[in-house]
Design an enzyme around this catalytic site. Sequence first.
Site, PDB file in Angstrom:
ATOM      1  N   ASP A 168      30.850 -19.828 -21.768  1.00 12.03           N
ATOM      2  CA  ASP A 168      29.849 -18.844 -21.332  1.00 12.03           C
ATOM      3  C   ASP A 168      30.328 -17.408 -21.565  1.00 12.03           C
ATOM      4  O   ASP A 168      30.262 -16.563 -20.651  1.00 12.03           O
ATOM      5  CB  ASP A 168      29.543 -19.014 -19.825  1.00 12.03           C
ATOM      6  CG  ASP A 168      29.277 -20.451 -19.423  1.00 12.03           C
ATOM      7  OD1 ASP A 168      28.610 -21.158 -20.185  1.00 12.03           O
ATOM      8  OD2 ASP A 168      29.740 -20.863 -18.333  1.00 12.03           O
TER       9      ASP A 168
ATOM     10  N   GLU B 265      18.519 -21.682 -19.001  1.00  9.50           N
ATOM     11  CA  GLU B 265      19.593 -20.897 -18.365  1.00  9.50           C
ATOM     12  C   GLU B 265      20.160 -19.918 -19.396  1.00  9.50           C
ATOM     13  O   GLU B 265      19.647 -19.799 -20.506  1.00  9.50           O
ATOM     14  CB  GLU B 265      20.708 -21.835 -17.860  1.00  9.50           C
ATOM     15  CG  GLU B 265      21.402 -22.631 -18.954  1.00  9.50           C
ATOM     16  CD  GLU B 265      22.364 -23.689 -18.425  1.00  9.50           C
ATOM     17  OE1 GLU B 265      22.508 -23.875 -17.207  1.00  9.50           O
ATOM     18  OE2 GLU B 265      22.987 -24.366 -19.280  1.00  9.50           O
TER      19      GLU B 265
END
Length: 341
Positions: A32, A240
Amino acid sequence: NQEEKVEAPEASTDTLPEFASEPLVKDNYTADPSAHVFEGKIYVYPSHDWDSGIPEDDTGAHFNMKDYHVYSMDSVGGEVTDHGKVLDVEDVPWASRQMWAPDAAEKDGKYYLYFPAKDPNDIFKIGVAVGDSPAGPFTPEKEPIAGSYSIDPAVYKDSDNSYYMYFGGIWGGQLQDYRNNEYQGEEDVYPADDEPALSPMVAKMSDDMLNFAEDPKEIKLLDADGNPLLTGDNERRFFEAAWVHKYNDKYYFSYSTGDTHNIAYATGDSPYGPFTYQGVILEPVLGWTNHHSIVEHNGQWYLFYHDSSLSGGKTYLRSMKVAKLTHNEDGSIETISSFAN
Ligand code: FUB
């Protein structure tokens, strides 16, 4: 989810993006990656994956991260410096577990690390920790940001020096447990397949960067006809990993489609949207999750992302990577196939 493997098509060497073949870091698992240019260097704020032994499930319990490291490089392709641990879950009074995808912002010489974590009731909130250097360390606020929920904060600084936080994630990210910013309980209620999909959220940040300056608002993601993307449109709807960048005065809202594993993007004329779906930036990577950031450095745009190649495909042990990103003359973004990396 772990079983869902994507077969790699044959890659031709002329599609190889420079620098993309190797993980940026090999002595830690990192995921991420949120990249920013601070003080002339590229700083990256990733999740810190590790093998906690928690079995995989659909809520993502196996993503059981407990701290953050910060990394920097003078330029892409240069040496990557690990600035060490900058925040530990033990030091965050309100957080119990699962420190997921973070982001950072700078304002007036102070640095703000934004992070999602579960509170003692196992409900995701978003916290902030403050430091004097982009490399940390960061001191957490005692409470999560008031009115925050769900996961994956991304803070965008607009040209007029306003800051906006984008956030939200469905399934394990718990966005489906909220309507109109109110918690509805753990029932996991989704709109029907032919209804508009759940929206990512945006809120302007307060002057001190520690609070929302307004109630979070839903972001509309539209198709080319101006209709909302629907819950059943798994190939395109938001899951997301929100990120915003601006190019030629257009706002680009990019995100993961989750169970269809793409990084997709939509464009608009305001930081609040609406954004119209345009296409795919990054095709599925090895591993279930796909999560990215986009940054410009020295006139070149880059896509930071992750895959599970270093761990041999373990979805919860990922490694951050970087590839060049190209905006075409018409404003579209060239699709990157991770298997060319
Ligand atoms: O790393 C944990 C979670 O996986 C992130 O918050 C999501 O975006 C997905 O990458």
